[in-house]
Design a protein around this motif. Structure first.
Motif, PDB file in Angstrom:
ATOM      1  N   LEU A 173       3.902  -9.931 -23.241  1.00 19.70           N
ATOM      2  CA  LEU A 173       2.599 -10.591 -23.252  1.00 19.70           C
ATOM      3  C   LEU A 173       1.555  -9.726 -22.555  1.00 19.70           C
ATOM      4  CD1 LEU A 173       0.961 -13.161 -23.904  1.00 19.70           C
ATOM      5  CD2 LEU A 173       1.661 -14.057 -21.668  1.00 19.70           C
ATOM      6  N   GLU A 174       1.909  -9.130 -21.430  1.00 21.51           N
ATOM      7  CA  GLU A 174       0.978  -8.271 -20.701  1.00 21.51           C
ATOM      8  C   GLU A 174       0.566  -7.069 -21.538  1.00 21.51           C
ATOM      9  OE1 GLU A 174      -0.461  -8.444 -17.722  1.00 21.51           O
ATOM     10  OE2 GLU A 174       0.399 -10.384 -17.159  1.00 21.51           O
ATOM     11  N   GLU A 175       1.521  -6.482 -22.234  1.00 21.72           N
ATOM     12  CA  GLU A 175       1.241  -5.286 -23.023  1.00 21.72           C
ATOM     13  C   GLU A 175       0.403  -5.572 -24.261  1.00 21.72           C
ATOM     14  OE1 GLU A 175       5.357  -2.799 -22.024  1.00 21.72           O
ATOM     15  OE2 GLU A 175       5.323  -4.291 -23.639  1.00 21.72           O
ATOM     16  N   ASN A 176       0.597  -6.750 -24.842  1.00 20.78           N
ATOM     17  CA  ASN A 176      -0.072  -7.068 -26.104  1.00 20.78           C
ATOM     18  C   ASN A 176      -1.221  -8.059 -25.949  1.00 20.78           C
ATOM     19  OD1 ASN A 176       1.811  -5.426 -27.302  1.00 20.78           O
ATOM     20  ND2 ASN A 176       3.057  -7.079 -28.119  1.00 20.78           N
ATOM     21  N   TRP A 177      -1.638  -8.306 -24.702  1.00 18.93           N
ATOM     22  CA  TRP A 177      -2.672  -9.314 -24.460  1.00 18.93           C
ATOM     23  C   TRP A 177      -3.972  -8.978 -25.181  1.00 18.93           C
ATOM     24  CZ3 TRP A 177      -2.860 -14.077 -22.819  1.00 18.93           C
ATOM     25  CH2 TRP A 177      -4.096 -14.632 -22.453  1.00 18.93           C
ATOM     26  N   VAL A 178      -4.615 -10.001 -25.736  1.00 18.92           N
ATOM     27  CA  VAL A 178      -5.894  -9.825 -26.423  1.00 18.92           C
ATOM     28  C   VAL A 178      -7.013  -9.916 -25.385  1.00 18.92           C
ATOM     29  CG1 VAL A 178      -7.419 -10.689 -28.221  1.00 18.92           C
ATOM     30  CG2 VAL A 178      -4.930 -10.895 -28.488  1.00 18.92           C
ATOM     31  N   PRO A 179      -7.776  -8.851 -25.156  1.00 20.04           N
ATOM     32  CA  PRO A 179      -8.817  -8.873 -24.120  1.00 20.04           C
ATOM     33  C   PRO A 179      -9.882  -9.938 -24.381  1.00 20.04           C
ATOM     34  CG  PRO A 179      -8.395  -6.644 -24.899  1.00 20.04           C
ATOM     35  CD  PRO A 179      -7.704  -7.578 -25.847  1.00 20.04           C
ATOM     36  N   ASP A 180     -10.398 -10.496 -23.282  1.00 17.77           N
ATOM     37  CA  ASP A 180     -11.528 -11.432 -23.333  1.00 17.77           C
ATOM     38  C   ASP A 180     -11.250 -12.670 -24.191  1.00 17.77           C
ATOM     39  OD1 ASP A 180     -13.029  -9.675 -21.737  1.00 17.77           O
ATOM     40  OD2 ASP A 180     -13.627  -8.535 -23.506  1.00 17.77           O
ATOM     41  N   SER A 181      -9.993 -13.050 -24.286  1.00 12.90           N
ATOM     42  CA  SER A 181      -9.664 -14.237 -25.066  1.00 12.90           C
ATOM     43  C   SER A 181      -9.813 -15.484 -24.201  1.00 12.90           C
ATOM     44  CB  SER A 181      -8.228 -14.146 -25.596  1.00 12.90           C
ATOM     45  OG  SER A 181      -8.109 -13.090 -26.509  1.00 12.90           O
ATOM     46  N   ARG A 182     -10.644 -16.422 -24.653  1.00 12.57           N
ATOM     47  CA  ARG A 182     -10.830 -17.674 -23.923  1.00 12.57           C
ATOM     48  C   ARG A 182     -10.224 -18.849 -24.675  1.00 12.57           C
ATOM     49  NH1 ARG A 182     -14.791 -21.773 -23.028  1.00 12.57           N
ATOM     50  NH2 ARG A 182     -16.020 -21.081 -24.789  1.00 12.57           N
ATOM     51  N   CYS A 183     -10.245 -18.776 -26.009  1.00 14.66           N
ATOM     52  CA  CYS A 183      -9.655 -19.828 -26.831  1.00 14.66           C
ATOM     53  C   CYS A 183      -8.434 -19.257 -27.538  1.00 14.66           C
ATOM     54  CB  CYS A 183     -10.660 -20.351 -27.849  1.00 14.66           C
ATOM     55  SG  CYS A 183     -12.073 -21.187 -27.094  1.00 14.66           S
ATOM     56  N   LEU A 184      -7.264 -19.751 -27.164  1.00 18.80           N
ATOM     57  CA  LEU A 184      -6.010 -19.190 -27.638  1.00 18.80           C
ATOM     58  C   LEU A 184      -5.168 -20.245 -28.326  1.00 18.80           C
ATOM     59  CD1 LEU A 184      -5.756 -17.863 -24.145  1.00 18.80           C
ATOM     60  CD2 LEU A 184      -5.388 -16.190 -25.941  1.00 18.80           C
ATOM     61  N   ALA A 185      -4.325 -19.799 -29.245  1.00 17.37           N
ATOM     62  CA  ALA A 185      -3.361 -20.675 -29.903  1.00 17.37           C
ATOM     63  C   ALA A 185      -1.994 -20.011 -29.793  1.00 17.37           C
ATOM     64  CB  ALA A 185      -3.727 -20.899 -31.363  1.00 17.37           C
ATOM     65  N   LEU A 186      -1.051 -20.719 -29.167  1.00 16.75           N
ATOM     66  CA  LEU A 186       0.299 -20.208 -29.001  1.00 16.75           C
ATOM     67  C   LEU A 186       1.226 -20.920 -29.977  1.00 16.75           C
ATOM     68  CD1 LEU A 186       2.523 -18.615 -27.498  1.00 16.75           C
ATOM     69  CD2 LEU A 186       2.613 -20.519 -25.852  1.00 16.75           C
ATOM     70  N   PHE A 187       1.935 -20.141 -30.801  1.00 14.49           N
ATOM     71  CA  PHE A 187       2.864 -20.694 -31.786  1.00 14.49           C
ATOM     72  C   PHE A 187       4.295 -20.564 -31.278  1.00 14.49           C
ATOM     73  CE2 PHE A 187      -0.880 -20.224 -34.292  1.00 14.49           C
ATOM     74  CZ  PHE A 187      -0.771 -21.134 -35.332  1.00 14.49           C
ATOM     75  N   ILE A 188       4.993 -21.699 -31.246  1.00 10.06           N
ATOM     76  CA  ILE A 188       6.398 -21.738 -30.842  1.00 10.06           C
ATOM     77  C   ILE A 188       7.208 -22.306 -32.000  1.00 10.06           C
ATOM     78  CG2 ILE A 188       8.081 -22.689 -29.219  1.00 10.06           C
ATOM     79  CD1 ILE A 188       6.184 -20.781 -27.871  1.00 10.06           C
ATOM     80  N   GLY A 189       8.216 -21.558 -32.443  1.00 12.91           N
ATOM     81  CA  GLY A 189       8.996 -21.956 -33.609  1.00 12.91           C
ATOM     82  C   GLY A 189      10.106 -22.934 -33.286  1.00 12.91           C
ATOM     83  N   PRO A 190      10.855 -23.350 -34.316  1.00 12.49           N
ATOM     84  CA  PRO A 190      11.978 -24.272 -34.140  1.00 12.49           C
ATOM     85  C   PRO A 190      13.178 -23.545 -33.541  1.00 12.49           C
ATOM     86  CG  PRO A 190      11.875 -23.563 -36.407  1.00 12.49           C
ATOM     87  CD  PRO A 190      10.680 -22.942 -35.723  1.00 12.49           C
ATOM     88  N   GLU A 191      14.289 -24.265 -33.425  1.00 10.02           N
ATOM     89  CA  GLU A 191      15.470 -23.667 -32.808  1.00 10.02           C
ATOM     90  C   GLU A 191      15.950 -22.420 -33.548  1.00 10.02           C
ATOM     91  OE1 GLU A 191      18.428 -26.665 -32.403  1.00 10.02           O
ATOM     92  OE2 GLU A 191      17.254 -27.886 -31.024  1.00 10.02           O
ATOM     93  N   SER A 209       2.047 -10.766 -31.451  1.00  7.76           N
ATOM     94  CA  SER A 209       3.433 -11.144 -31.187  1.00  7.76           C
ATOM     95  C   SER A 209       3.877 -10.563 -29.855  1.00  7.76           C
ATOM     96  CB  SER A 209       4.354 -10.640 -32.302  1.00  7.76           C
ATOM     97  OG  SER A 209       3.978 -11.174 -33.554  1.00  7.76           O
ATOM     98  N   PHE A 210       4.724 -11.305 -29.144  1.00 11.43           N
ATOM     99  CA  PHE A 210       5.205 -10.788 -27.855  1.00 11.43           C
ATOM    100  C   PHE A 210       6.608 -11.300 -27.559  1.00 11.43           C
ATOM    101  CE2 PHE A 210       3.264 -14.841 -26.876  1.00 11.43           C
ATOM    102  CZ  PHE A 210       4.079 -15.397 -25.905  1.00 11.43           C
ATOM    103  N   ILE A 211       7.325 -10.539 -26.750  1.00 13.75           N
ATOM    104  CA  ILE A 211       8.628 -10.956 -26.258  1.00 13.75           C
ATOM    105  C   ILE A 211       8.466 -11.369 -24.803  1.00 13.75           C
ATOM    106  CG2 ILE A 211       9.961  -9.503 -27.828  1.00 13.75           C
ATOM    107  CD1 ILE A 211      10.221  -7.476 -25.552  1.00 13.75           C
ATOM    108  N   TRP A 212       9.452 -12.069 -24.261  1.00 15.69           N
ATOM    109  CA  TRP A 212       9.338 -12.609 -22.898  1.00 15.69           C
ATOM    110  C   TRP A 212      10.505 -12.216 -22.003  1.00 15.69           C
ATOM    111  CZ3 TRP A 212       9.840 -15.199 -27.438  1.00 15.69           C
ATOM    112  CH2 TRP A 212      11.102 -15.721 -27.721  1.00 15.69           C
TER     113      TRP A 212
END
Length: 247
Positions: A173-191, A209-212
């Protein structure tokens, strides 16, 4: 102390009437006349209120202090999460409310095992109770269940910065962060994770896309943990601190 919920339309000249349900909660918690309680209106304002009357279903308070959430610079996270089995989605709604998610969008995905319209009224009650418990002044909107493609298109048209948790992504997430983003949408998939076609759809709309880490998280765990990480990252970039103002 958990906050009570008030209707802003019931405020007049720094006084307000509590609903019958909240009057009952005041009595259950053995609140006495003259004591100060915390309250929220669910629309972004918190209050400290001195109880001036509690008689049966009648409860009246006097506003002592109030705090308005600052909209400018505030990061807004829209959590788009696949429907889940059992009560796991209930937990996501509760914890996402406590964390500070702005809206929650249930998704119908290709690999999702749960179909249907969901339990909107139940989720709204859970969000309301969670906001009162943690003293959050804004109760997140729980949107109607929608198909994945429709949500992606809608969020892209609203120019939200799209994020997707994907174990196959190249960076954190740190590496791929979108600069100056105030309105964000996070997508989480099913199992079973998002279908490759769904990931391609997100990628076509410029999603990040990011890994955690090295572990695969259960869908409900991912929704809660990764929402907290995204909000923390957004606040470190654009966060503000609000304070109570005496009235």
């Amino acid at each position: 102390m958990p906050a009570f919920l008030i209707d802003p339309d019931q405020i007049q000249d720094h006084r307000l009437s509590f609903s019958n349900d909240e009057a009952h909660h005041l009595r259950v918690r053995r609140i006495r006349q003259g004591e100060i309680v915390d309250a929220i209106d669910g629309q972004g304002t918190s209050y400290r209120i001195r109880l001036v009357l509690l008689d049966g279903n009648d409860a009246i308070g006097e506003i002592v202090e109030q705090k308005q959430e600052h909209a400018e610079g505030q990061p807004y996270l829209h959590l788009a999460v696949a429907m889940m089995k059992g009560q796991r989605f209930d937990t996501v709604v509760e914890k996402a409310t406590e964390i500070g998610v702005h809206t929650i969008q249930p998704l119908l995905t290709e690999r999702g095992v749960v179909r249907g319209e969901g339990k909107l009224e139940r989720w709204e009650r859970i969000a309301q109770a969670a906001a009162k418990q943690c003293g959050r002044s804004h109760i997140p909107e729980i949107a109607k269940v929608m198909e994945f493609d429709s949500v992606v298109t809608s969020f892209a048209e609203r120019e939200l910065s799209l994020l997707v948790a994907d174990p196959g992504a190249d960076g954190s997430l740190e590496e791929n962060w979108v600069p100056d983003s105030r309105c964000l949408a996070l997508f989480i998939g099913p199992e079973g994770g998002f279908h490759p076609r769904e990931l391609t759809c997100l990628d076509s709309q410029g999603a990040c896309s990011f890994i955690w880490g090295h572990h695969i998280l259960r869908a409900d765990t991912a929704a809660i943990v990764l929402s907290a990480l995204v909000i923390d990252r957004a606040f470190r970039h654009t966060g503000q601190v609000s304070t109570y103002q005496r009235v």
